[in-house]
Enzyme design. Structure first.
Site, PDB file in Angstrom:
ATOM      1  N   HIS A  50       0.865  -1.181   0.000  1.00  0.00           N
ATOM      2  CA  HIS A  50       0.000   0.000   0.000  1.00  0.00           C
ATOM      3  C   HIS A  50       0.909   1.242   0.000  1.00  0.00           C
ATOM      4  O   HIS A  50       2.027   1.181   0.521  1.00  0.00           O
ATOM      5  CB  HIS A  50      -0.833  -0.057   1.297  1.00  0.00           C
ATOM      6  N   ASP A  68       3.096  -4.581   7.916  1.00  0.00           N
ATOM      7  CA  ASP A  68       1.862  -3.804   7.789  1.00  0.00           C
ATOM      8  C   ASP A  68       0.688  -4.780   7.935  1.00  0.00           C
ATOM      9  O   ASP A  68       0.407  -5.566   7.037  1.00  0.00           O
ATOM     10  CB  ASP A  68       1.850  -3.100   6.428  1.00  0.00           C
ATOM     11  N   GLN A 126      -4.705  -5.306   6.957  1.00  0.00           N
ATOM     12  CA  GLN A 126      -5.714  -6.282   6.544  1.00  0.00           C
ATOM     13  C   GLN A 126      -5.620  -7.555   7.383  1.00  0.00           C
ATOM     14  O   GLN A 126      -6.634  -8.144   7.753  1.00  0.00           O
ATOM     15  CB  GLN A 126      -5.541  -6.642   5.060  1.00  0.00           C
ATOM     16  N   LYS A 156     -10.555  -0.477  10.151  1.00  0.00           N
ATOM     17  CA  LYS A 156     -10.792  -1.704   9.373  1.00  0.00           C
ATOM     18  C   LYS A 156     -11.135  -2.884  10.281  1.00  0.00           C
ATOM     19  O   LYS A 156     -11.643  -3.888   9.823  1.00  0.00           O
ATOM     20  CB  LYS A 156      -9.565  -2.029   8.516  1.00  0.00           C
ATOM     21  N   CYS A 200      -4.817   2.387  -3.688  1.00  0.00           N
ATOM     22  CA  CYS A 200      -3.605   2.915  -3.042  1.00  0.00           C
ATOM     23  C   CYS A 200      -2.431   1.975  -3.241  1.00  0.00           C
ATOM     24  O   CYS A 200      -1.602   1.797  -2.335  1.00  0.00           O
ATOM     25  CB  CYS A 200      -3.812   3.179  -1.554  1.00  0.00           C
TER      26      CYS A 200
HETATM   27  C1  LIG Z   1      -5.818   0.522   4.625  1.00  0.00           C
HETATM   28  C2  LIG Z   1      -4.397   0.110   4.544  1.00  0.00           C
HETATM   29  C3  LIG Z   1      -3.364   0.966   4.915  1.00  0.00           C
HETATM   30  C4  LIG Z   1      -3.597   2.378   5.371  1.00  0.00           C
HETATM   31  O1  LIG Z   1      -4.486   2.467   6.449  1.00  0.00           O
HETATM   32  P1  LIG Z   1      -4.925   3.918   6.945  1.00  0.00           P
HETATM   33  O2  LIG Z   1      -5.976   3.651   7.942  1.00  0.00           O
HETATM   34  O3  LIG Z   1      -5.429   4.638   5.736  1.00  0.00           O
HETATM   35  O4  LIG Z   1      -3.706   4.561   7.485  1.00  0.00           O
HETATM   36  C5  LIG Z   1      -2.070   0.515   4.812  1.00  0.00           C
HETATM   37  N1  LIG Z   1      -1.804  -0.726   4.389  1.00  0.00           N
HETATM   38  C6  LIG Z   1      -2.762  -1.588   4.046  1.00  0.00           C
HETATM   39  C7  LIG Z   1      -2.403  -2.970   3.597  1.00  0.00           C
HETATM   40  C8  LIG Z   1      -4.094  -1.199   4.107  1.00  0.00           C
HETATM   41  O5  LIG Z   1      -5.061  -2.061   3.756  1.00  0.00           O
END
Ligand SMILES: *Cc1c(COP(=O)(O)O)cnc(C)c1O
Length: 414
Positions: free
Chosen positions: A131, A208, A211, A234, A372
């Site tokens: 992302h 990260d 998800q 999320k 993104c």
């Molecule tokens: C949504 C997402 C982000 C960013 O999350 P934010 O809440 O916009 O900071 C980063 N990495 C992944 C894999 C995402 O799905």
């Protein structure tokens, strides 16, 4: 035994939809089929109530007031930190830094750790699945300091090329920063194995988990990473709150990210001393109500039979995939052997944005675009996809609606 292991599942996963008031809404005359949880998930009533309760009953700033409201709110806020620690199986609640979201969590790690320990020529390994939130903060360090970004490519099926990862690692590797699960394709990366290899060359690791925190079981000690980031909105929690987990010794070595109240011990114009982590990294009044809301979301999620929840999402994904791949002219982009909850596809002759607009008229919410992840779209050779993403509240009926939507688009774009 950790707190996480102590929490017994108390609830099955049937009828979860009714816990989420917004899902009772109609959109354009149809019950909403919400298939965009990978962008942001809906909130159960218990989260809404937890946030309302703070504001209605004992709101105040945290860590300051000696009065009853202050201590009640501070306890609730710090409780949320403990819940996050249990959720990630972090060794200590003090390894948990509250941020605004994943984006801020990665920016914090990049600015504070990267800004201190990365120098010209040092290599940072990223992947084509990232992302933008896990690209741009490191790109800043490339611009500012001459840090070298190395990118692990994907295979045709959207899985990482692990041979290329192995080849990219060397003594020059100072950091590996990788997504646990792709938000655009659903690919799940073997992060524990990747971290182990990164450690073998002495690199620091960041995962990260935006998800993965929603769709997989996360255990930061089993993964062995130095940093793990996720975002509240999320995980059925509110927006405005996210988390950076950091390994104790790494956090201890890092300078503050932002300066201000809450993060200091002593201030004069000549000398400022800082608190220990995590407070060192939480300058200013935090997102109090949102942190408490995230705590409630974690309570909600942890009380479920999560194995059943993940199996439920897998069943919806498999059914959607089977139905859509049977339709001529539909191309499925989510094909990696290990993946979850996300189905990226395109329909011949129909632009993804048109697809999403037609879906909206039918009460179906999906995301269309680059998600993104522009470098990933470039690697796939498509400017955009349509993404249907599943969460624990989705049902087979939502899958049928998706199928119905695709059939309609096919008819319109014959
Ligand atoms: C949504 C997402 C982000 C960013 O999350 P934010 O809440 O916009 O900071 C980063 N990495 C992944 C894999 C995402 O799905």
């Amino acid at each position: 035994m950790t707190v996480a292991q102590n929490l017994k599942p108390v609830r099955g996963i049937a009828d979860l939809k009714q816990d989420f008031p917004v899902l009772a809404q109609q959109v354009n005359g149809r019950p909403v089929a919400y298939l965009d949880s990978a962008a942001s998930a809906q909130k159960p009533q218990v989260v809404i109530d937890a946030m309302t309760t703070v504001m209605e009953q004992h709101y105040s700033n945290v860590h300051r007031g000696v009065y009853t409201f202050g201590s009640k709110t501070s306890i609730a806020y710090e409780d949320a930190r403990s819940k996050v620690a249990a959720f990630l199986n972090a060794p200590s609640r003090e390894d948990i830094i509250f941020t605004r979201n994943t984006t801020e969590a990665i920016n914090l790690a990049a600015a504070s750790w990267g800004g201190t320990f990365l120098n010209a020529g040092d290599e940072v390994i990223l992947t084509e699945l990232e992302h933008h939130a896990n690209i741009v903060p490191w790109y800043f360090l490339k611009e500012k300091k001459g840090v070298v970004l190395k990118v692990v490519p994907i295979l045709k099926n959207g899985a990482l090329d692990m041979a290329a990862y192995d080849a990219a690692l060397s003594k020059k590797t100072k950091l590996v920063s990788v997504t646990h699960m792709s938000n655009a394709l659903g690919t799940v990366n073997p992060v524990a194995a990747m971290v182990k290899k990164a450690k073998a060359v002495g690199a620091v690791t960041l995962v990260d988990g935006s998800q993965a925190a929603v769709h997989l079981d996360v255990d930061v000690q089993a993964i062995g990473c130095d940093f793990y980031a996720f975002t509240g909105h999320k995980l059925y929690g509110p927006s405005g709150i996210g988390v950076l987990y950091g390994r104790r010794d790494v956090l201890d070595s890092m300078p503050p990210y932002q300066g201000g109240g809450e993060m200091i011990e002593q201030v004069s114009f000549d000398k400022v001393t800082y608190k220990d982590p995590p407070y060192r990294f939480e300058a200013g009044t935090p997102a109090i109500v949102e942190a408490i809301g995230l705590g409630a979301a974690i309570d909600y999620y942890m009380a479920l039979d999560r194995k059943a929840a993940h199996a439920h999402e897998a069943k919806l994904l498999a059914e959607a995939e089977q139905r859509l791949s049977a339709i001529e002219g539909v191309k499925i982009w989510s094909k990696a052997p290990e993946r979850a909850a996300i189905l990226s596809f395109t329909i011949d002759k129909a632009h993804p944005h048109d697809v999403a607009t037609i879906f909206d008229q039918m009460g179906i919410c999906v995301r269309a675009g680059h998600h993104c992840a522009q470098p990933l779209m470039k690697a796939l050779g498509t400017p955009a996809t349509v993404r249907a993403s599943f969460a624990l509240y989705n049902t087979m009926d939502d899958v049928m609606r998706l199928d119905e939507g695709v059939q309609k688009v096919k008819m319109l774009f014959k």
